[in-house]
Scaffold this active site. Structure first.
Site, short mmCIF file in Angstrom:
data_model
loop_
_atom_site.label_atom_id
_atom_site.label_comp_id
_atom_site.label_asym_id
_atom_site.label_seq_id
_atom_site.Cartn_x
_atom_site.Cartn_y
_atom_site.Cartn_z
N LYS A 111 0.85 -1.20 0.00
CA LYS A 111 0.00 0.00 0.00
C LYS A 111 0.88 1.25 0.00
CE LYS A 111 -4.03 1.76 2.55
NZ LYS A 111 -4.94 1.46 3.68
N SER A 149 -9.72 1.07 2.31
CA SER A 149 -8.85 1.90 1.48
C SER A 149 -7.70 1.13 0.83
CB SER A 149 -8.27 3.03 2.33
OG SER A 149 -7.46 2.50 3.37
N SER A 205 -9.91 -1.42 6.47
CA SER A 205 -9.28 -1.23 5.17
C SER A 205 -8.45 -2.38 4.63
CB SER A 205 -8.41 0.03 5.19
OG SER A 205 -9.23 1.15 5.01
N1 GLN Z 1 -13.36 3.17 5.49
C1 GLN Z 1 -12.96 3.60 6.78
C2 GLN Z 1 -12.67 5.08 6.73
O1 GLN Z 1 -12.93 5.66 5.75
C3 GLN Z 1 -11.77 2.82 7.25
C4 GLN Z 1 -10.52 3.18 6.56
C5 GLN Z 1 -9.32 2.43 7.01
O2 GLN Z 1 -9.41 1.37 7.64
N2 GLN Z 1 -8.15 2.97 6.71
O3 GLN Z 1 -12.18 5.68 7.63
#
Ligand code: GLN
Length: 487
Positions: free
Chosen positions: A81, A156, A180
């Site tokens: 990532k 994400s 994510s």
């Molecule tokens: N979708 C969640 C957010 O927007 C979690 C994101 C994540 O785990 N980085 O914060």
């Protein structure tokens, strides 16, 4: 195996072939790069590809093996990532703000993998600063789901899941602040683990919400997940929150079955909005675990689950507003220089950040501001305490919890981008594990509407071994993890 199919290998299969000298790291890396060339125009999983460096690393891995110094991940190609710092390789966080940022150092997880002789193929697309559930908040472009290119891969860490499912590497690294790793793993039909908070060093991961963030692996199956965890887990002197707790050999827990284990199925996770076909698939998986000898406990209750999403959207933005204050155009990345410092900072942040990031910063700044701090932030921390306590009590009555990873399968690109509540609800089942700091795993357990469904397992802190043990048992009784998208 034909050269044009090498990219489909599971990590532990490739390792066997490398060890028996039937395959070289160079051939395997070339196969992944060739696959990447042919599918990347459709999947768009990557932000940067480091083909040349990867080939050099592969040759070095082959030399390492020839010298008798091979380790479990020597010669295995992976993708990471794009918020994990990589020395000399651009690390953008999916943001204009860091579009040209080249870190001078590696994240600890990257160092550990490179020391093993793993091969870094490239950096994956993501929602800007990891804020999102679909990769549509990437400043560059959305990634596409290899099972249906009109759908999102989740987020994400969507690029990591999509690239892995598409065969661009043999495993991937993601981060999970509220889901994510697990939600994109579920959407793309791969395994994803969020380790216990403190299990894996966060050094060199650009911080979103420091009390929630964890780095973890995305893999094609459970064995692979155990092998990667063996390498990335463990204390690190550069992250004071990494735990001084010994790392077991996670592969030793595979093959032990589920006999005698109590698996709780908390009804609070079978929420309104759960797609009926997802529910059916999860119920089938739970029956399968029961048939294999696990005791299913449906009397386990986690009543405060319904407050987890609200608490998360106070705690995570509050921490983000502090963490992202460093992007002021002075030290890192994008910079606008105007007449005064104030104008410069305003212009830098105004142009460098995308809309979702600005929204989170404003939310967090508001929640922390005097007069609102107690009403929002302190209250959210109290909710967090109650949620933790409920998990602690649940794990006195059962060994693990099983539930869906996400209420839906992958959704069409564009369908939730203007309805943020719907987007946020995507993580309603994953966020509680971050709030409590406990480990959680998503593994493929079937299909609904032609798209993969993930079964989520949670355990108490530092019991990743149980997640892998049960995940492996389920995997041995099913073939879902062997399915690959036709691209
Ligand atoms: N979708 C969640 C957010 O927007 C979690 C994101 C994540 O785990 N980085 O914060």
């Amino acid at each position: 195996m034909a050269g044009d199919q090498l990219h489909q290998l599971r990590l532990h299969e490739a390792r066997r072939l490398l060890e028996s000298h039937e395959l070289s790291a160079r051939d395997l890396t070339e196969a992944c790069l060739a696959r990447l060339d042919s599918v990347e125009p459709y999947v768009k999983a990557m932000i940067s590809v480091c083909a040349e460096e990867a080939l050099q690393q592969a040759s070095a891995a082959d030399r390492m093996r020839a010298a008798g110094k091979a380790k479990p991940l020597t010669g295995i190609p992976f993708i990471a990532k794009d918020l994990l710092c990589t020395r000399g390789v651009r690390t953008t966080c999916g943001s204009r703000m860091l579009e040209n940022f080249v870190p001078p150092h590696n994240a600890t997880v990257i160092d550990r993998l490179l020391e093993q002789g793993s091969v870094l193929i490239g950096k994956t697309n993501m929602d800007e600063f990891a804020m999102g559930s679909s990769t549509e908040h990437s400043a560059f472009y959305p990634s596409c789901n290899p099972w249906n290119l009109d759908c999102v891969p989740g987020g994400s860490s969507g690029g990591s899941a999509a690239g892995l499912a598409a065969g661009e590497a043999l495993f991937a690294l993601g981060t999970d602040t509220g889901g994510s790793i697990r939600q994109p793993a579920s959407f793309c039909g791969v395994v994803g683990m969020k380790p216990t908070y403190g299990r894996v060093s966060r050094y060199g991961a650009v911080a979103f919400a420091s009390s929630l963030d964890q780095i973890g692996p995305l893999t094609r199956d459970i064995q692979d997940c155990a092998v990667v965890m063996n390498v990335i887990a463990g204390q690190c002197e550069k992250d004071s929150t990494s735990a001084p707790i010994e790392v077991p050999d996670y592969t030793a827990f595979l093959g032990r079955g589920v006999q005698g284990l109590r698996i709780g199925v908390p009804q609070e996770y079978f929420v309104e909005g759960l797609q009926p076909d997802v529910r059916r698939t999860i119920e089938d998986a739970i029956h399968e675990l029961e048939n294999m000898g696990a005791t299913i406990r449906r009397d386990i209750s986690l009543p405060s689950t319904k407050y987890a999403l609200a608490a998360y959207y106070i705690i995570a933005p509050s921490e983000a507003s502090a963490n992202l204050a460093r992007f002021d155009g002075v030290r890192y990345g994008f910079s606008r220089q105007l007449a005064t410092t104030e104008e410069s900072v305003l212009a830098t942040r105004g142009e460098g950040f995308g809309a979702e990031v600005k929204r989170r910063i404003m939310l967090g700044t508001h929640a922390l501001s005097s007069g609102y701090y107690d009403a929002y932030y302190v209250k959210a921390l109290k909710v967090r305490h109650i949620i933790r306590e409920e998990f602690r009590q649940a794990f006195e009555q059962c060994d693990l919890l099983a539930m869906p990873t996400s209420p839906t399968v992958a959704f069409p690109i564009g369908s939730k981008i203007h309805d943020l509540m719907q987007m946020y609800l995507s993580d309603i089942l994953t966020i509680p594990a971050n709030i409590a700091g406990i480990p959680a795993l998503s593994l493929p357990c079937g299909f609904a509407h032609g798209l993969p469904v993930g079964l989520q397992l949670m355990a108490s802190s530092f019991r990743e071994d149980l997640l892998l043990q049960v995940g492996h048992a389920f995997q041995q009784a099913s073939e879902w993890h062997l399915k690959q998208p036709l691209l």
